[in-house]
Design a protein around this motif. Structure first.
Motif, PDB file in Angstrom:
ATOM      1  N   ALA A  49      10.600   7.241   3.571  1.00 48.32           N
ATOM      2  CA  ALA A  49       9.354   6.663   4.072  1.00 48.32           C
ATOM      3  C   ALA A  49       8.437   7.712   4.692  1.00 48.32           C
ATOM      4  CB  ALA A  49       9.651   5.584   5.111  1.00 48.32           C
ATOM      5  N   LEU A  50       8.993   8.832   5.102  1.00 47.88           N
ATOM      6  CA  LEU A  50       8.197   9.876   5.749  1.00 47.88           C
ATOM      7  C   LEU A  50       7.355  10.634   4.728  1.00 47.88           C
ATOM      8  CD1 LEU A  50      10.820  11.304   8.242  1.00 47.88           C
ATOM      9  CD2 LEU A  50       8.574  10.430   8.871  1.00 47.88           C
ATOM     10  N   THR A  51       6.077  10.808   5.063  1.00 48.25           N
ATOM     11  CA  THR A  51       5.200  11.617   4.220  1.00 48.25           C
ATOM     12  C   THR A  51       4.737  12.868   4.963  1.00 48.25           C
ATOM     13  OG1 THR A  51       3.189  10.467   4.899  1.00 48.25           O
ATOM     14  CG2 THR A  51       4.381   9.582   2.986  1.00 48.25           C
ATOM     15  N   GLY A  55      11.836  -2.046   9.183  1.00 46.06           N
ATOM     16  CA  GLY A  55      12.365  -3.392   9.324  1.00 46.06           C
ATOM     17  C   GLY A  55      11.407  -4.386   9.951  1.00 46.06           C
ATOM     18  N   ASP A  56      10.196  -3.941  10.307  1.00 40.27           N
ATOM     19  CA  ASP A  56       9.259  -4.818  11.002  1.00 40.27           C
ATOM     20  C   ASP A  56       7.962  -4.943  10.207  1.00 40.27           C
ATOM     21  OD1 ASP A  56       7.622  -6.211  12.733  1.00 40.27           O
ATOM     22  OD2 ASP A  56       8.039  -4.926  14.470  1.00 40.27           O
ATOM     23  N   ARG A  57       7.951  -5.848   9.249  1.00 41.98           N
ATOM     24  CA  ARG A  57       6.755  -6.030   8.421  1.00 41.98           C
ATOM     25  C   ARG A  57       5.563  -6.492   9.270  1.00 41.98           C
ATOM     26  NH1 ARG A  57      10.838  -7.011   5.007  1.00 41.98           N
ATOM     27  NH2 ARG A  57      10.695  -5.935   3.010  1.00 41.98           N
ATOM     28  N   GLY A  58       5.836  -7.159  10.375  1.00 42.77           N
ATOM     29  CA  GLY A  58       4.747  -7.611  11.253  1.00 42.77           C
ATOM     30  C   GLY A  58       3.951  -6.448  11.800  1.00 42.77           C
ATOM     31  N   LYS A  59       4.638  -5.394  12.190  1.00 33.55           N
ATOM     32  CA  LYS A  59       3.967  -4.203  12.706  1.00 33.55           C
ATOM     33  C   LYS A  59       3.116  -3.572  11.591  1.00 33.55           C
ATOM     34  CE  LYS A  59       6.513  -1.717  15.420  1.00 33.55           C
ATOM     35  NZ  LYS A  59       7.536  -0.776  15.908  1.00 33.55           N
ATOM     36  N   ALA A  60       3.693  -3.459  10.412  1.00 29.35           N
ATOM     37  CA  ALA A  60       2.963  -2.889   9.275  1.00 29.35           C
ATOM     38  C   ALA A  60       1.768  -3.775   8.916  1.00 29.35           C
ATOM     39  CB  ALA A  60       3.887  -2.726   8.074  1.00 29.35           C
ATOM     40  N   TRP A  61       1.982  -5.096   8.917  1.00 31.40           N
ATOM     41  CA  TRP A  61       0.910  -6.027   8.562  1.00 31.40           C
ATOM     42  C   TRP A  61      -0.259  -5.896   9.526  1.00 31.40           C
ATOM     43  CZ3 TRP A  61      -1.144  -8.510   4.812  1.00 31.40           C
ATOM     44  CH2 TRP A  61      -2.062  -9.527   5.064  1.00 31.40           C
ATOM     45  N   SER A 111       0.819  -1.205   0.000  1.00 29.10           N
ATOM     46  CA  SER A 111       0.000   0.000   0.000  1.00 29.10           C
ATOM     47  C   SER A 111       0.861   1.266   0.000  1.00 29.10           C
ATOM     48  CB  SER A 111      -0.882   0.007   1.257  1.00 29.10           C
ATOM     49  OG  SER A 111      -1.542   1.235   1.392  1.00 29.10           O
ATOM     50  N   ASP A 112       0.358   2.294  -0.640  1.00 28.47           N
ATOM     51  CA  ASP A 112       1.008   3.606  -0.607  1.00 28.47           C
ATOM     52  C   ASP A 112       0.305   4.543   0.376  1.00 28.47           C
ATOM     53  OD1 ASP A 112       3.055   3.076  -2.421  1.00 28.47           O
ATOM     54  OD2 ASP A 112       1.826   3.610  -4.151  1.00 28.47           O
ATOM     55  N   ASP A 113      -0.564   3.981   1.223  1.00 28.75           N
ATOM     56  CA  ASP A 113      -1.253   4.771   2.239  1.00 28.75           C
ATOM     57  C   ASP A 113      -0.366   4.897   3.471  1.00 28.75           C
ATOM     58  OD1 ASP A 113      -3.507   4.964   0.622  1.00 28.75           O
ATOM     59  OD2 ASP A 113      -4.445   3.192   1.493  1.00 28.75           O
ATOM     60  N   ALA A 114      -0.190   6.118   3.921  1.00 28.68           N
ATOM     61  CA  ALA A 114       0.654   6.365   5.094  1.00 28.68           C
ATOM     62  C   ALA A 114      -0.018   5.853   6.366  1.00 28.68           C
ATOM     63  CB  ALA A 114       0.944   7.851   5.231  1.00 28.68           C
ATOM     64  N   VAL A 115       0.820   5.490   7.308  1.00 28.93           N
ATOM     65  CA  VAL A 115       0.390   5.041   8.636  1.00 28.93           C
ATOM     66  C   VAL A 115       1.025   5.988   9.647  1.00 28.93           C
ATOM     67  CG1 VAL A 115       0.593   3.159  10.307  1.00 28.93           C
ATOM     68  CG2 VAL A 115       0.176   2.638   7.903  1.00 28.93           C
ATOM     69  N   LEU A 147       5.233   5.627   5.051  1.00 34.87           N
ATOM     70  CA  LEU A 147       4.803   4.645   4.073  1.00 34.87           C
ATOM     71  C   LEU A 147       5.133   3.256   4.606  1.00 34.87           C
ATOM     72  CD1 LEU A 147       6.144   6.353   0.838  1.00 34.87           C
ATOM     73  CD2 LEU A 147       3.738   6.083   1.501  1.00 34.87           C
ATOM     74  N   PRO A 148       4.350   2.246   4.236  1.00 39.03           N
ATOM     75  CA  PRO A 148       4.674   0.870   4.632  1.00 39.03           C
ATOM     76  C   PRO A 148       6.010   0.426   4.022  1.00 39.03           C
ATOM     77  CG  PRO A 148       2.403   1.035   3.903  1.00 39.03           C
ATOM     78  CD  PRO A 148       3.067   2.329   3.548  1.00 39.03           C
ATOM     79  N   PRO A 149       6.662  -0.554   4.645  1.00 34.76           N
ATOM     80  CA  PRO A 149       7.992  -0.991   4.194  1.00 34.76           C
ATOM     81  C   PRO A 149       8.066  -1.432   2.732  1.00 34.76           C
ATOM     82  CG  PRO A 149       7.405  -2.061   6.268  1.00 34.76           C
ATOM     83  CD  PRO A 149       6.215  -1.283   5.819  1.00 34.76           C
ATOM     84  N   ASP A 150       6.980  -1.995   2.199  1.00 38.92           N
ATOM     85  CA  ASP A 150       7.005  -2.493   0.830  1.00 38.92           C
ATOM     86  C   ASP A 150       6.189  -1.634  -0.128  1.00 38.92           C
ATOM     87  OD1 ASP A 150       8.653  -4.751   1.404  1.00 38.92           O
ATOM     88  OD2 ASP A 150       6.929  -5.653   2.389  1.00 38.92           O
ATOM     89  N   SER A 151       5.884  -0.434   0.283  1.00 36.91           N
ATOM     90  CA  SER A 151       5.129   0.488  -0.559  1.00 36.91           C
ATOM     91  C   SER A 151       5.834   0.689  -1.901  1.00 36.91           C
ATOM     92  CB  SER A 151       5.023   1.832   0.174  1.00 36.91           C
ATOM     93  OG  SER A 151       4.815   2.893  -0.711  1.00 36.91           O
TER      94      SER A 151
END
Length: 161
Positions: A84-86, A125-131, A11-15, A40-44
């Motif tokens: 990564a910062l928006t 570095g933490d895809r789990g948090k993003a997921w 996703s390109d949606d910011a968190v 942005l998410p790690p894999d955006s």
């Protein structure tokens, strides 16, 4: 298992990530609300494109394997993380100055404030948090309920306040 089920990570949606102090508590801004970084998410795809541009710029600045200076490496790291910062909340200062978001200001914030640098690196570095955040957001959207376009706090993933 269809591996595309992990597509919310692209996703390109910011968190919104609440900044935490060295004690693990949420840092409160001038207004008493959490200081927030919008990431942005790690894999955006947008983040991937930004980082590709930064790598290309760095390679062009150091042709033929030229060894970069320490300052050049520090700048590369700051820009890579800052990609990564928006944006961020406007309830804090750095050195007495209120920073308005821009790409240059983002890498300056990363370079000047180690706490921010560490937490952005941890988020990336933490895809789990993003997921945890993004899959919940995707489920709400898929259920037919209105999904918010506002950045969501990473603490919704079960973090502590």
């Amino acid at each position: 298992m269809d591996l595309e089920s992990f597509s919310p990570l692209w996703s390109d949606d910011a968190v919104a990530l609440d900044l935490r102090g060295p004690d693990g508590r949420v840092v409160k801004g001038d207004d008493g609300k959490p200081v927030r970084l919008f990431l942005l998410p790690p894999d955006s795809r947008k983040l991937t494109a930004r980082r590709d541009d930064i790598r290309r710029e760095h390679r062009e600045a150091h042709p033929d394997g030229a060894t970069p200076t320490d300052d050049a490496v520090r700048l590369y790291v700051a820009k890579s993380l800052a990609a990564a910062l928006t944006g961020w909340s406007d309830n804090f200062t750095v050195g007495g100055e209120r920073l308005t978001y821009s790409e240059d200001r983002a890498h300056e914030l990363i370079d000047r404030v180690p706490l921010v640098k560490e937490q952005v690196a941890s988020w990336l570095g933490d895809r789990g948090k993003a997921w945890a955040v993004l899959s919940k957001r995707a489920a709400v959207g898929a259920s037919g309920e209105a999904a918010s376009t506002e950045p969501k706090a990473a603490d919704e993933a079960g973090g502590k306040n």
